[in-house]
Write a protein that holds these residues in place. Structure first.
Motif, PDB file in Angstrom:
ATOM      1  N   GLN A  21     -17.158   7.805  -5.104  1.00  0.00           N
ATOM      2  CA  GLN A  21     -17.376   9.273  -5.875  1.00  0.00           C
ATOM      3  C   GLN A  21     -17.102  10.163  -4.717  1.00  0.00           C
ATOM      4  N   ARG A  22     -17.886   9.903  -3.767  1.00  0.00           N
ATOM      5  CA  ARG A  22     -17.843  11.025  -2.506  1.00  0.00           C
ATOM      6  C   ARG A  22     -16.525  11.291  -1.797  1.00  0.00           C
ATOM      7  N   ASP A  34     -13.866  10.745  -3.415  1.00  0.00           N
ATOM      8  CA  ASP A  34     -12.988  11.774  -4.509  1.00  0.00           C
ATOM      9  C   ASP A  34     -13.210  13.034  -4.485  1.00  0.00           C
ATOM     10  N   GLU A  35     -14.583  13.338  -4.211  1.00  0.00           N
ATOM     11  CA  GLU A  35     -14.938  14.765  -4.127  1.00  0.00           C
ATOM     12  C   GLU A  35     -14.253  15.402  -2.846  1.00  0.00           C
ATOM     13  N   ALA A  36     -14.432  14.664  -1.825  1.00  0.00           N
ATOM     14  CA  ALA A  36     -13.834  15.096  -0.525  1.00  0.00           C
ATOM     15  C   ALA A  36     -12.408  15.328  -0.760  1.00  0.00           C
ATOM     16  N   LEU A  69     -10.622  16.076  -3.480  1.00  0.00           N
ATOM     17  CA  LEU A  69     -10.265  17.193  -4.261  1.00  0.00           C
ATOM     18  C   LEU A  69     -10.807  18.429  -3.440  1.00  0.00           C
ATOM     19  N   VAL A  70     -11.705  18.538  -2.987  1.00  0.00           N
ATOM     20  CA  VAL A  70     -12.117  19.711  -1.955  1.00  0.00           C
ATOM     21  C   VAL A  70     -10.923  20.040  -0.955  1.00  0.00           C
ATOM     22  N   HIS A 130      -6.312  19.216  -9.658  1.00  0.00           N
ATOM     23  CA  HIS A 130      -6.955  17.965  -9.944  1.00  0.00           C
ATOM     24  C   HIS A 130      -6.411  16.635  -9.223  1.00  0.00           C
TER      25      HIS A 130
END
Length: 220
Positions: A118-119, A121-123, A125-126, A139
């Motif tokens: 999850q982390r 994926d967030e990185a 996307l950023v 996205h």
């Protein structure tokens, strides 16, 4: 989604070159988890096989033999390790009395996949949204760690590896007469396939290095 009245939808997700270029430089910041992700791509093996890797399974010749008891097919799989894979293994912390390569406790194999993914994926996307005028329109298409195995197979075929050889790298049982009567181990072909995979991945995630090599060759 994926299950419908007795029907399983076949997954086809493969990470694009652009996604790999975003993913790869983020991995060192994710410690043991990041190293496992690197090996999922570089060896084309399954998450459980990589995360439970033991140093005793790796010979002096740089060959990783995954024992039959923890391989999905019930047969051992021999994986020649490229220098990049060996470098990843060498940089893992060693714990006294523990033979596991990927551990954060020194007693059990790494297991925090959910939160770490999850982390990551967030990185990603950023990183994808950085410098974009309208980041809300950007996205990340959902992906699973197992998709890296499919990505690795796709990259091997792009690199000129025969489909039957990439299937053997993945440890799949070869069906039909070929699987029954062919007892050649294809070791050198598997080594070549993994070297080709490593080199292609390097060209994808380090385009500036490729540009430098091309420029140098043109000047000679």
């Amino acid at each position: 989604k994926g299950m419908e009245k007795g029907k399983v939808t076949k997954r086809q997700r493969v990470l694009s070159d652009e996604e790999l270029r975003i993913l790869w430089p983020l991995l060192p910041a994710f410690g043991v988890f990041g190293s496992i992700v690197e090996l999922l791509l570089l060896t084309a093996q399954r998450k459980g096989e990589v995360s439970a890797m033991a140093r005793a399974e790796i010979g002096q010749d740089g060959v990783w033999t995954i024992p039959a008891e923890r391989y999905k097919t019930g047969l051992p799989n021999v994986v020649p390790l490229t220098s990049k894979v060996q470098n990843v293994i060498d940089r893992q912390k060693k714990y006294e009395g523990c033979d596991l390569v990927f551990t954060t406790s020194g007693t059990t194999e790494f297991s925090g996949f959910g939160k770490s993914k999850q982390r990551l994926d967030e990185a990603m996307l950023v990183a994808m949204q950085a410098g974009v005028s309208d980041p809300e329109k950007i996205h990340l298409t959902p992906w699973r760690l197992h998709d890296l195995r499919r990505t690795a197979k796709t990259l091997m075929q792009r690199a000129g590896v025969r489909p039957d050889i990439s299937e053997r790298v993945l440890g799949h049982v070869i069906a039909g007469v070929a699987g029954t009567y062919d007892r050649y181990d294809y070791f050198e072909e598997k080594r070549d396939a993994l070297e080709r995979l490593s080199n292609l991945l390097d060209r994808i995630v380090n385009p500036s290095a490729v540009d430098a090599i091309t420029a140098r060759m043109a000047a000679e």
